[in-house]
Design a protein around this motif. Structure first.
Motif, mmCIF file in Angstrom:
data_model
loop_
_atom_site.group_PDB
_atom_site.id
_atom_site.type_symbol
_atom_site.label_atom_id
_atom_site.label_comp_id
_atom_site.label_asym_id
_atom_site.label_seq_id
_atom_site.Cartn_x
_atom_site.Cartn_y
_atom_site.Cartn_z
ATOM 1 N N THR A 35 -35.915 34.998 8.370
ATOM 2 C CA THR A 35 -35.071 33.893 7.892
ATOM 3 C C THR A 35 -34.653 34.088 6.438
ATOM 4 O O THR A 35 -33.860 33.316 5.904
ATOM 5 N N GLY A 36 -35.188 35.120 5.802
ATOM 6 C CA GLY A 36 -34.854 35.393 4.403
ATOM 7 C C GLY A 36 -33.678 36.351 4.286
ATOM 8 O O GLY A 36 -33.205 36.901 5.281
ATOM 9 N N PHE A 37 -33.229 36.549 3.059
ATOM 10 C CA PHE A 37 -32.044 37.389 2.827
ATOM 11 C C PHE A 37 -32.331 38.393 1.723
ATOM 12 O O PHE A 37 -32.922 38.034 0.691
ATOM 13 N N GLU A 38 -31.855 39.608 1.933
ATOM 14 C CA GLU A 38 -32.059 40.646 0.927
ATOM 15 C C GLU A 38 -31.440 40.232 -0.413
ATOM 16 O O GLU A 38 -31.964 40.549 -1.471
ATOM 17 N N GLY A 39 -30.335 39.489 -0.351
ATOM 18 C CA GLY A 39 -29.647 39.043 -1.571
ATOM 19 C C GLY A 39 -30.494 38.129 -2.445
ATOM 20 O O GLY A 39 -30.197 37.938 -3.624
ATOM 21 N N ASN A 40 -31.544 37.532 -1.885
ATOM 22 C CA ASN A 40 -32.416 36.654 -2.690
ATOM 23 C C ASN A 40 -33.469 37.438 -3.474
ATOM 24 O O ASN A 40 -34.168 36.877 -4.315
ATOM 25 N N ILE A 41 -33.598 38.732 -3.147
ATOM 26 C CA ILE A 41 -34.706 39.501 -3.721
ATOM 27 C C ILE A 41 -34.369 40.001 -5.121
ATOM 28 O O ILE A 41 -33.345 40.657 -5.326
ATOM 29 N N ASN A 42 -35.221 39.662 -6.061
ATOM 30 C CA ASN A 42 -35.038 40.084 -7.451
ATOM 31 C C ASN A 42 -35.052 41.616 -7.525
ATOM 32 O O ASN A 42 -35.944 42.266 -6.953
ATOM 33 N N SER A 43 -34.081 42.176 -8.239
ATOM 34 C CA SER A 43 -33.951 43.643 -8.262
ATOM 35 C C SER A 43 -35.115 44.313 -8.999
ATOM 36 O O SER A 43 -35.348 45.509 -8.844
ATOM 37 N N LYS A 44 -35.871 43.507 -9.776
ATOM 38 C CA LYS A 44 -37.025 44.109 -10.476
ATOM 39 C C LYS A 44 -38.297 44.088 -9.614
ATOM 40 O O LYS A 44 -39.343 44.580 -10.044
ATOM 41 N N GLY A 173 -33.178 22.735 -2.891
ATOM 42 C CA GLY A 173 -32.593 23.408 -4.055
ATOM 43 C C GLY A 173 -31.762 24.604 -3.649
ATOM 44 O O GLY A 173 -31.575 24.885 -2.461
ATOM 45 N N PRO A 174 -31.244 25.341 -4.648
ATOM 46 C CA PRO A 174 -30.461 26.540 -4.384
ATOM 47 C C PRO A 174 -31.227 27.526 -3.494
ATOM 48 O O PRO A 174 -32.444 27.655 -3.615
ATOM 49 N N ARG A 175 -30.497 28.215 -2.631
ATOM 50 C CA ARG A 175 -30.990 29.245 -1.703
ATOM 51 C C ARG A 175 -31.653 28.684 -0.444
ATOM 52 O O ARG A 175 -32.097 29.454 0.404
ATOM 53 N N GLN A 176 -31.755 27.356 -0.315
ATOM 54 C CA GLN A 176 -32.335 26.856 0.932
ATOM 55 C C GLN A 176 -31.370 27.183 2.068
ATOM 56 O O GLN A 176 -30.154 27.075 1.916
ATOM 57 N N ASN A 177 -31.945 27.579 3.199
ATOM 58 C CA ASN A 177 -31.126 28.016 4.334
ATOM 59 C C ASN A 177 -30.536 26.803 5.065
ATOM 60 O O ASN A 177 -31.280 25.991 5.603
ATOM 61 N N PRO A 178 -29.196 26.660 5.099
ATOM 62 C CA PRO A 178 -28.601 25.486 5.746
ATOM 63 C C PRO A 178 -28.443 25.645 7.251
ATOM 64 O O PRO A 178 -27.957 24.746 7.922
ATOM 65 N N PHE A 179 -28.871 26.796 7.788
ATOM 66 C CA PHE A 179 -28.620 27.042 9.207
ATOM 67 C C PHE A 179 -29.833 26.760 10.084
ATOM 68 O O PHE A 179 -29.758 26.816 11.299
ATOM 69 N N GLY A 180 -30.961 26.428 9.478
ATOM 70 C CA GLY A 180 -32.161 26.145 10.276
ATOM 71 C C GLY A 180 -32.168 24.695 10.724
ATOM 72 O O GLY A 180 -31.198 23.956 10.575
ATOM 73 N N GLU A 181 -33.306 24.281 11.283
ATOM 74 C CA GLU A 181 -33.473 22.905 11.745
ATOM 75 C C GLU A 181 -33.936 22.017 10.591
ATOM 76 O O GLU A 181 -33.714 20.823 10.585
ATOM 77 N N VAL A 184 -32.757 18.927 5.314
ATOM 78 C CA VAL A 184 -31.607 18.035 5.486
ATOM 79 C C VAL A 184 -30.625 18.154 4.310
ATOM 80 O O VAL A 184 -29.405 18.072 4.508
ATOM 81 N N ILE A 185 -31.136 18.401 3.120
ATOM 82 C CA ILE A 185 -30.246 18.474 1.953
ATOM 83 C C ILE A 185 -29.326 19.698 2.046
ATOM 84 O O ILE A 185 -28.114 19.606 1.829
ATOM 85 N N ALA A 186 -29.914 20.833 2.422
ATOM 86 C CA ALA A 186 -29.090 22.047 2.549
ATOM 87 C C ALA A 186 -28.076 21.879 3.683
ATOM 88 O O ALA A 186 -26.903 22.268 3.550
ATOM 89 N N LEU A 295 -29.919 17.458 -6.878
ATOM 90 C CA LEU A 295 -28.861 17.519 -5.855
ATOM 91 C C LEU A 295 -27.599 18.136 -6.447
ATOM 92 O O LEU A 295 -26.936 18.952 -5.803
ATOM 93 N N ARG A 296 -27.269 17.749 -7.696
ATOM 94 C CA ARG A 296 -26.068 18.336 -8.338
ATOM 95 C C ARG A 296 -26.205 19.854 -8.438
ATOM 96 O O ARG A 296 -25.280 20.593 -8.123
ATOM 97 N N GLU A 297 -27.387 20.304 -8.892
ATOM 98 C CA GLU A 297 -27.596 21.756 -9.029
ATOM 99 C C GLU A 297 -27.495 22.460 -7.678
ATOM 100 O O GLU A 297 -26.967 23.572 -7.575
ATOM 101 N N THR A 298 -27.987 21.781 -6.646
ATOM 102 C CA THR A 298 -27.929 22.357 -5.291
ATOM 103 C C THR A 298 -26.472 22.467 -4.830
ATOM 104 O O THR A 298 -26.057 23.500 -4.287
ATOM 105 N N VAL A 299 -25.701 21.425 -5.078
ATOM 106 C CA VAL A 299 -24.280 21.435 -4.677
ATOM 107 C C VAL A 299 -23.546 22.562 -5.408
ATOM 108 O O VAL A 299 -22.773 23.315 -4.794
ATOM 109 N N ILE A 300 -23.822 22.703 -6.710
ATOM 110 C CA ILE A 300 -23.150 23.765 -7.489
ATOM 111 C C ILE A 300 -23.452 25.134 -6.879
ATOM 112 O O ILE A 300 -22.586 25.984 -6.727
ATOM 113 N N PHE A 301 -24.720 25.332 -6.473
ATOM 114 C CA PHE A 301 -25.099 26.613 -5.861
ATOM 115 C C PHE A 301 -24.324 26.842 -4.561
ATOM 116 O O PHE A 301 -23.742 27.900 -4.352
#
Ligand SMILES: NC(=O)c1ccc[n+]([C@@H]2O[C@H](COP(=O)([O-])OP(=O)(O)OC[C@H]3O[C@@H](n4cnc5c(N)ncnc54)[C@H](O)[C@@H]3O)[C@@H](O)[C@H]2O)c1
Length: 308
Positions: A35-44, A173-181, A184-186, A295-301
């Motif tokens: 359920t995770g994404f390679e794009g979330n992984i810190n390059s360090k 918050g940012p990066r929460q997966n909106p496609f799961g069950e 609710v915020i994502a 919520l604002r920060e989440t929407v911006i993301f």
């Protein structure tokens, strides 16, 4: 410190990885990208694409000799746990035992575990729930999280493995997966931004304790060097219902949607809210992000993802 973060390609643990790296720790991320994404992984971070149930974990632990394991990888879908309890137990219990066995064999000093204050208490007897609240999980997911808590107690008594169990409220918050069950915020945010109609389950009066992911990251920093094995709630103590979430997001996004309700979700917990007084007393920590700001920060993301 050398830290292994499981589930570090996912929502919560990718933020924890970022902060541990900022603080100068050497971070390894173990994730099977289910359920995770390679794009979330810190390059360090060093990324290991592996399942926590895999037997080859032994070699990884033997070679790397981690100081700390921060364990967030899990099957975390409550409905899926009901539909397939064997899969849930395999990942959440057997996979964790695989980590624990390797941890004690290779001298890991500390194990941080992401438990759940929503699912382990079940339908609450009093509000907000503290850590002494009876545990009556209503799903295999809640049972598997509680079972791991008991295993940690055992590994501490038997092998001296230090642990921090964090019983999270509902994290957003940012990066929460909106496609799961879950989340609710994502889900609402991505639908509202796409101009689609979110449907509120039932009357929308069911409440949760929503805590912003950056506050949860700080909690994970606080416990990093804690020498006392402990179970602690991580939440705000504030109850918010689904209608309030919808209306606040709808105001921020302002895409002309109205509140719409569908059938209630069978078996959905009615109220859930936990107190973090214990964490506050021990670490002088409490969540500082107000819901509207989070919520604002989440929407911006989510908006930034749409642009890309
Ligand atoms: N999101 C919440 O509100 C919340 C509340 C309480 C507890 N938790 C717990 O926090 C943890 C992280 O949740 P999240 O919201 O970031 O979910 P997430 O799905 O974004 O992250 C989970 C990560 O674990 C990985 N993973 C799953 N199974 C794996 C396996 N067998 N081997 C290796 N990697 C695997 C996934 O690919 C994903 O990257 C979970 O343990 C969850 O139970 C979350």
């Amino acid at each position: 410190m050398k830290i292994l973060i499981t589930g570090g390609a996912g929502f919560i643990a990718s933020h924890i990885a970022d902060e541990y790296i900022n603080l100068g720790h050497e971070v390894f991320i173990l994730d099977n990208l289910s359920t995770g994404f390679e794009g979330n992984i810190n390059s360090k971070a060093t990324f290991i694409n592996l399942d926590i149930c895999d037997k080859s974990l032994t070699e990884l632990f033997e070679v790397q000799k981690f100081d700390v394991v921060n364990h967030h990888a899990a099957q975390m879908d409550v409905r899926k746990s009901v539909a397939d309890p064997t899969f849930d137990a395999n990942t959440n219990i057997i996979g964790t035992i695989n980590l624990l066995q390797n941890a004690v064999k290779t001298g890991v000093k500390k194990f941080i575990f992401s438990s759940t204050g929503g699912a382990v208490y079940g339908e609450q007897e009093y509000f907000p729930a503290d850590e002494q609240h009876p545990t009556s999980p209503l799903s295999p997911y809640g049972i598997s999280k509680l079972t791991v808590e008991k295993y940690l107690f055992f590994y501490n008594k038997q092998y001296g493995l230090n642990y921090s169990i964090l019983r999270y409220a509902n994290i957003y918050g940012p990066r929460q997966n909106p496609f799961g069950e879950a989340g609710v915020i994502a889900i609402f945010t991505s639908k509202l931004l796409a101009g689609e109609q979110p449907i509120i389950n039932g009357e929308g009066t069911q409440t949760r304790d929503y805590v912003f992911v950056k506050d949860v990251v700080n909690a994970n920093v606080k416990v990093l060097k804690d020498e006392i094995p402990d179970i602690m709630n991580v939440g705000t103590g504030i109850e918010t219902n689904v209608n309030e979430i919808f209306n606040t997001l709808n105001k921020i996004i302002n895409n002309g949607q109205v509140e719409k309700h569908g059938p209630s979700a069978p078996g959905e917990q009615l109220r859930s809210v936990i107190t973090s007084d214990k964490f506050y007393k021990r670490f002088n920590w409490k969540p500082t992000t107000k819901l509207t700001d989070g919520l604002r920060e989440t929407v911006i993301f989510f908006e930034s993802k749409l642009v890309k």
